[in-house]
Design a protein around this motif. Structure first.
Motif, PDB file in Angstrom:
ATOM      1  N   ASP A 162      39.188  28.986  -5.036  1.00  0.00           N
ATOM      2  CA  ASP A 162      39.682  29.152  -6.400  1.00  0.00           C
ATOM      3  C   ASP A 162      38.511  29.403  -7.353  1.00  0.00           C
ATOM      4  O   ASP A 162      38.604  30.226  -8.264  1.00  0.00           O
ATOM      5  N   ASN A 163      37.391  28.710  -7.127  1.00  0.00           N
ATOM      6  CA  ASN A 163      36.198  28.934  -7.941  1.00  0.00           C
ATOM      7  C   ASN A 163      35.681  30.357  -7.779  1.00  0.00           C
ATOM      8  O   ASN A 163      35.250  30.972  -8.750  1.00  0.00           O
ATOM      9  N   VAL A 164      35.721  30.884  -6.575  1.00  0.00           N
ATOM     10  CA  VAL A 164      35.314  32.280  -6.354  1.00  0.00           C
ATOM     11  C   VAL A 164      36.189  33.197  -7.203  1.00  0.00           C
ATOM     12  O   VAL A 164      35.702  34.071  -7.920  1.00  0.00           O
ATOM     13  N   SER A 165      37.484  32.967  -7.142  1.00  0.00           N
ATOM     14  CA  SER A 165      38.426  33.802  -7.882  1.00  0.00           C
ATOM     15  C   SER A 165      38.195  33.744  -9.388  1.00  0.00           C
ATOM     16  O   SER A 165      38.287  34.761 -10.070  1.00  0.00           O
ATOM     17  N   HIS A 166      37.887  32.560  -9.910  1.00  0.00           N
ATOM     18  CA  HIS A 166      37.741  32.397 -11.359  1.00  0.00           C
ATOM     19  C   HIS A 166      36.354  32.728 -11.897  1.00  0.00           C
ATOM     20  O   HIS A 166      36.223  33.090 -13.065  1.00  0.00           O
ATOM     21  N   HIS A 167      35.306  32.580 -11.080  1.00  0.00           N
ATOM     22  CA  HIS A 167      33.953  32.651 -11.631  1.00  0.00           C
ATOM     23  C   HIS A 167      33.025  33.678 -10.992  1.00  0.00           C
ATOM     24  O   HIS A 167      32.075  34.104 -11.639  1.00  0.00           O
ATOM     25  N   ALA A 168      33.245  34.056  -9.764  1.00  0.00           N
ATOM     26  CA  ALA A 168      32.258  34.887  -9.059  1.00  0.00           C
ATOM     27  C   ALA A 168      32.201  36.322  -9.566  1.00  0.00           C
ATOM     28  O   ALA A 168      31.147  36.945  -9.518  1.00  0.00           O
ATOM     29  N   TYR A 169      33.318  36.845 -10.027  1.00  0.00           N
ATOM     30  CA  TYR A 169      33.367  38.266 -10.363  1.00  0.00           C
ATOM     31  C   TYR A 169      33.519  38.502 -11.863  1.00  0.00           C
ATOM     32  O   TYR A 169      34.330  39.291 -12.304  1.00  0.00           O
ATOM     33  N   GLU A 170      32.692  37.821 -12.643  1.00  0.00           N
ATOM     34  CA  GLU A 170      32.685  38.023 -14.091  1.00  0.00           C
ATOM     35  C   GLU A 170      31.871  39.267 -14.407  1.00  0.00           C
ATOM     36  O   GLU A 170      30.858  39.531 -13.767  1.00  0.00           O
ATOM     37  N   GLY A 171      32.307  40.028 -15.369  1.00  0.00           N
ATOM     38  CA  GLY A 171      31.563  41.218 -15.790  1.00  0.00           C
ATOM     39  C   GLY A 171      32.174  42.498 -15.244  1.00  0.00           C
ATOM     40  O   GLY A 171      32.783  42.509 -14.183  1.00  0.00           O
ATOM     41  N   PRO A 172      32.008  43.610 -15.968  1.00  0.00           N
ATOM     42  CA  PRO A 172      32.662  44.869 -15.617  1.00  0.00           C
ATOM     43  C   PRO A 172      32.192  45.473 -14.285  1.00  0.00           C
ATOM     44  O   PRO A 172      32.981  46.039 -13.556  1.00  0.00           O
ATOM     45  N   ARG A 173      30.918  45.315 -13.946  1.00  0.00           N
ATOM     46  CA  ARG A 173      30.406  45.908 -12.707  1.00  0.00           C
ATOM     47  C   ARG A 173      31.102  45.319 -11.477  1.00  0.00           C
ATOM     48  O   ARG A 173      31.363  46.001 -10.506  1.00  0.00           O
ATOM     49  N   LEU A 174      31.446  44.050 -11.544  1.00  0.00           N
ATOM     50  CA  LEU A 174      31.995  43.364 -10.387  1.00  0.00           C
ATOM     51  C   LEU A 174      33.514  43.463 -10.289  1.00  0.00           C
ATOM     52  O   LEU A 174      34.092  43.057  -9.296  1.00  0.00           O
ATOM     53  N   LYS A 175      34.175  44.000 -11.301  1.00  0.00           N
ATOM     54  CA  LYS A 175      35.634  44.135 -11.260  1.00  0.00           C
ATOM     55  C   LYS A 175      36.074  45.026 -10.097  1.00  0.00           C
ATOM     56  O   LYS A 175      37.144  44.852  -9.545  1.00  0.00           O
ATOM     57  N   THR A 176      35.227  45.975  -9.703  1.00  0.00           N
ATOM     58  CA  THR A 176      35.593  46.900  -8.621  1.00  0.00           C
ATOM     59  C   THR A 176      35.717  46.190  -7.278  1.00  0.00           C
ATOM     60  O   THR A 176      36.395  46.681  -6.381  1.00  0.00           O
ATOM     61  N   LEU A 177      35.071  45.042  -7.110  1.00  0.00           N
ATOM     62  CA  LEU A 177      35.187  44.296  -5.856  1.00  0.00           C
ATOM     63  C   LEU A 177      36.498  43.528  -5.775  1.00  0.00           C
ATOM     64  O   LEU A 177      36.832  42.968  -4.738  1.00  0.00           O
ATOM     65  N   ASN A 178      37.234  43.483  -6.880  1.00  0.00           N
ATOM     66  CA  ASN A 178      38.585  42.938  -6.884  1.00  0.00           C
ATOM     67  C   ASN A 178      38.660  41.490  -6.400  1.00  0.00           C
ATOM     68  O   ASN A 178      39.575  41.126  -5.680  1.00  0.00           O
ATOM     69  N   LYS A 179      37.660  40.684  -6.769  1.00  0.00           N
ATOM     70  CA  LYS A 179      37.645  39.257  -6.435  1.00  0.00           C
ATOM     71  C   LYS A 179      37.769  38.992  -4.933  1.00  0.00           C
ATOM     72  O   LYS A 179      38.449  38.064  -4.507  1.00  0.00           O
ATOM     73  N   ARG A 180      37.119  39.786  -4.149  1.00  0.00           N
ATOM     74  CA  ARG A 180      37.185  39.603  -2.691  1.00  0.00           C
ATOM     75  C   ARG A 180      36.269  38.480  -2.236  1.00  0.00           C
ATOM     76  O   ARG A 180      35.217  38.243  -2.796  1.00  0.00           O
ATOM     77  N   TRP A 181      36.694  37.820  -1.169  1.00  0.00           N
ATOM     78  CA  TRP A 181      35.894  36.811  -0.513  1.00  0.00           C
ATOM     79  C   TRP A 181      36.244  36.836   0.967  1.00  0.00           C
ATOM     80  O   TRP A 181      37.275  37.371   1.374  1.00  0.00           O
ATOM     81  N   TRP A 182      35.378  36.267   1.758  1.00  0.00           N
ATOM     82  CA  TRP A 182      35.582  36.225   3.199  1.00  0.00           C
ATOM     83  C   TRP A 182      35.368  34.800   3.673  1.00  0.00           C
ATOM     84  O   TRP A 182      34.472  34.109   3.215  1.00  0.00           O
ATOM     85  N   MET A 183      36.216  34.359   4.604  1.00  0.00           N
ATOM     86  CA  MET A 183      36.086  33.013   5.169  1.00  0.00           C
ATOM     87  C   MET A 183      36.330  33.087   6.664  1.00  0.00           C
ATOM     88  O   MET A 183      37.210  33.825   7.123  1.00  0.00           O
ATOM     89  N   VAL A 184      35.555  32.325   7.402  1.00  0.00           N
ATOM     90  CA  VAL A 184      35.730  32.247   8.847  1.00  0.00           C
ATOM     91  C   VAL A 184      35.569  30.794   9.267  1.00  0.00           C
ATOM     92  O   VAL A 184      34.839  30.027   8.629  1.00  0.00           O
ATOM     93  N   GLY A 185      36.285  30.401  10.286  1.00  0.00           N
ATOM     94  CA  GLY A 185      36.165  29.056  10.839  1.00  0.00           C
ATOM     95  C   GLY A 185      36.137  29.146  12.351  1.00  0.00           C
ATOM     96  O   GLY A 185      36.707  30.063  12.944  1.00  0.00           O
ATOM     97  N   TYR A 186      35.443  28.212  12.967  1.00  0.00           N
ATOM     98  CA  TYR A 186      35.278  28.238  14.422  1.00  0.00           C
ATOM     99  C   TYR A 186      35.143  26.806  14.929  1.00  0.00           C
ATOM    100  O   TYR A 186      34.529  25.964  14.277  1.00  0.00           O
ATOM    101  N   CYS A 187      35.694  26.537  16.086  1.00  0.00           N
ATOM    102  CA  CYS A 187      35.597  25.222  16.713  1.00  0.00           C
ATOM    103  C   CYS A 187      34.856  25.374  18.043  1.00  0.00           C
ATOM    104  O   CYS A 187      35.312  26.106  18.923  1.00  0.00           O
TER     105      CYS A 187
END
Length: 182
Positions: free
Chosen positions: A29-54
């Motif tokens: 949620d923090n990534v969505s709200h804070h990571a992509y502030e500013g016009p240059r970063l709007k093109t990344l469309n608030k993308r994030w990647w997560m992976v988990g492994y056991c």
């Protein structure tokens, strides 16, 4: 879904799995709200990647979250002006890695909502309770490392990372008794 798989495999008790899921949702949620502030970063469309492994042989769980946003230090510097006056003055003059360390320790939230600001401190608390593992945050030229029952430690790197990457290794003690979360 990922957390449920770790719970079903016996690596996490139900309450720890619930807490882990809640902390990861807060981080995303923090990534969505804070990571992509500013016009240059709007093109990344608030993308994030997560992976988990056991890794069953080693008895370890791994997670990684990556975004290509403005980075935690820049976001924290912007948001410190939205915080109360007591926190604002405390954060002025801190280096990038010191800001990340303070985010883990204090868990401040610019939204001032009761359900916010617990993501990073919650992840640290899980490592402390589980008793094994390590959490590392890389953002631009800064790193913050957390080990169980230790204060977060910040450092600087020569090669910057665009955005923020959080890596997390847990070594849960497999037990028939659930962890006490009091």
């Amino acid at each position: 879904m990922l957390i449920e798989a770790f719970e079903e495999s016996g690596y996490l008790d139900e309450q720890t799995a619930r807490r882990l899921g809640k902390c990861l949702v807060e981080c995303l949620d923090n990534v969505s709200h804070h990571a992509y502030e500013g016009p240059r970063l709007k093109t990344l469309n608030k993308r994030w990647w997560m992976v988990g492994y056991c890794d069953k042989r080693a008895g370890e769980l791994y997670f990684a979250i990556l975004d290509l946003g403005i980075g935690m230090p820049r976001s924290l510097k912007r948001r410190r002006y939205e915080l109360g006056s007591g926190m604002k003055s405390m954060l002025i003059g801190l280096s990038d890695e010191e800001l990340i360390v303070e985010a883990f320790i204090r868990g401040f939230s610019s939204t001032k909502k009761k359900n916010r600001g617990f993501g990073l401190p919650g992840l640290k608390r899980i490592i402390d309770k589980v008793g094994g593992g390590e959490l590392r945050v890389f953002s631009h030229s800064s790193e913050c490392r957390l080990a169980p029952d230790c204060r977060p430690v910040g450092s600087n790197h020569k090669i910057p990372l665009e955005g923020t990457m959080l890596t997390w290794k847990l070594r849960p003690q497999i037990s028939t008794k659930p962890i006490k979360w009091s």
